[in-house]
Design a protein around this motif. Sequence first.
Motif, PDB file in Angstrom:
ATOM      1  N   GLY A 258       1.889  -0.933  -2.943  1.00 32.57           N
ATOM      2  CA  GLY A 258       1.846  -2.370  -3.218  1.00 32.57           C
ATOM      3  C   GLY A 258       0.473  -2.804  -3.686  1.00 32.57           C
ATOM      4  N   ARG A 259      -0.560  -2.241  -3.075  1.00 29.08           N
ATOM      5  CA  ARG A 259      -1.937  -2.596  -3.457  1.00 29.08           C
ATOM      6  C   ARG A 259      -2.204  -2.241  -4.916  1.00 29.08           C
ATOM      7  NH1 ARG A 259      -6.704  -3.730  -0.894  1.00 29.08           N
ATOM      8  NH2 ARG A 259      -8.613  -3.138  -1.983  1.00 29.08           N
ATOM      9  N   ASP A 260      -1.793  -1.045  -5.341  1.00 26.11           N
ATOM     10  CA  ASP A 260      -2.026  -0.645  -6.732  1.00 26.11           C
ATOM     11  C   ASP A 260      -1.193  -1.482  -7.702  1.00 26.11           C
ATOM     12  OD1 ASP A 260      -4.055   1.244  -6.831  1.00 26.11           O
ATOM     13  OD2 ASP A 260      -2.754   2.890  -6.232  1.00 26.11           O
ATOM     14  N   ARG A 261       0.000  -1.882  -7.305  1.00 22.36           N
ATOM     15  CA  ARG A 261       0.839  -2.716  -8.185  1.00 22.36           C
ATOM     16  C   ARG A 261       0.221  -4.101  -8.386  1.00 22.36           C
ATOM     17  NH1 ARG A 261       7.115  -1.420  -6.309  1.00 22.36           N
ATOM     18  NH2 ARG A 261       6.739   0.745  -5.695  1.00 22.36           N
ATOM     19  N   VAL A 262      -0.285  -4.664  -7.307  1.00 18.50           N
ATOM     20  CA  VAL A 262      -0.911  -5.990  -7.405  1.00 18.50           C
ATOM     21  C   VAL A 262      -2.198  -5.901  -8.214  1.00 18.50           C
ATOM     22  CG1 VAL A 262      -2.053  -7.827  -6.100  1.00 18.50           C
ATOM     23  CG2 VAL A 262       0.123  -6.881  -5.290  1.00 18.50           C
TER      24      VAL A 262
END
Length: 319
Positions: A258-262
């Motif tokens: 999720g962190r990399d997607r955001v």
Amino acid sequence: MKRIGVLTSGGDAPGMNAAIRAVVRKAIYEGVEVVGILHGYQGLIEGKMEKLDLGSVGDIIQRGGTKLYSARCPEFRTEEGQKKAIEQLKANNIDGLVIIGGDGTYRGSMTLTKNGFPCVGIPGTIDNDIPGTDYTLGFDTALNTVIECIDKIRDTATSHDRTFIIEVMGRDAGDLALWAGLAGGAETIIVPEVEMKIEEVVERLESGTARGKKHSIIVVAEGVMSGQDFALKLKEHANIETRVSVLGHIQRGGSPTGRDRVLASLFGAKAVEVLMAGHGGRAIGIQNHQVVDYDMTEAFEKTEVFDQKMYQLSKELSI
């Protein structure tokens, strides 16, 4: 800025697809056409391009790798190769480029910027080694992949009372090894930024054995030496038997966290905004939790600061 291009180059990293998606949708929202350039700079030279619309980037935010593919391109380092690339940009009416990749990718984009085609860089590399940004795309996902592997290997190490050496990626930077080693409870972490003293490693292993410790995990960044070479050193210096696991390219793949997607979404949108403002030779990054753009030359001139305090902490917690 009526038409922009986007390409990925160098080693793939989880989050590249999410960044491509953000670039395309933010640009279209702003009324700008987007062209996807396939296979990085090699595809640019060869004119391998396709128009991207909203549907082109549907259902890719969760996919690892890169929809646009990637490739190394020695030809682009030559004056003739750069000339071909510029001719393709002119022929396809491309006003600016968003490039996603690491150090080599950035250097290529600066050449285009100097020749009148503004480029904005998004840092995509699992090594987390681009100066000017606290984190790069793919680092968090790769970190979690390595941690999962360490956890599983520790189960076997415990079962067999063995010392395991885990080789991770990191040619010139030890962030992945350090973070994964600390999070995985590794007893020893070997990184390019800190001189490795085999005597100290042996002392730590023997100290653990003396207090009844049955197993150990050693994380080695590939930039220092291979896991096999390190195993030989331990064998030569202290006759310590080990098992080696080389994680290899498994670290690059997988669905982004999720962190990399955001982060990819924020970086992609910011890159379009910077291009639309008429700026080239800029890099996107995150500093103190804020998305910023900065002069791309800083990524070459500055040295990425290794977290010595975190490294020391990892040693203190693994006594």
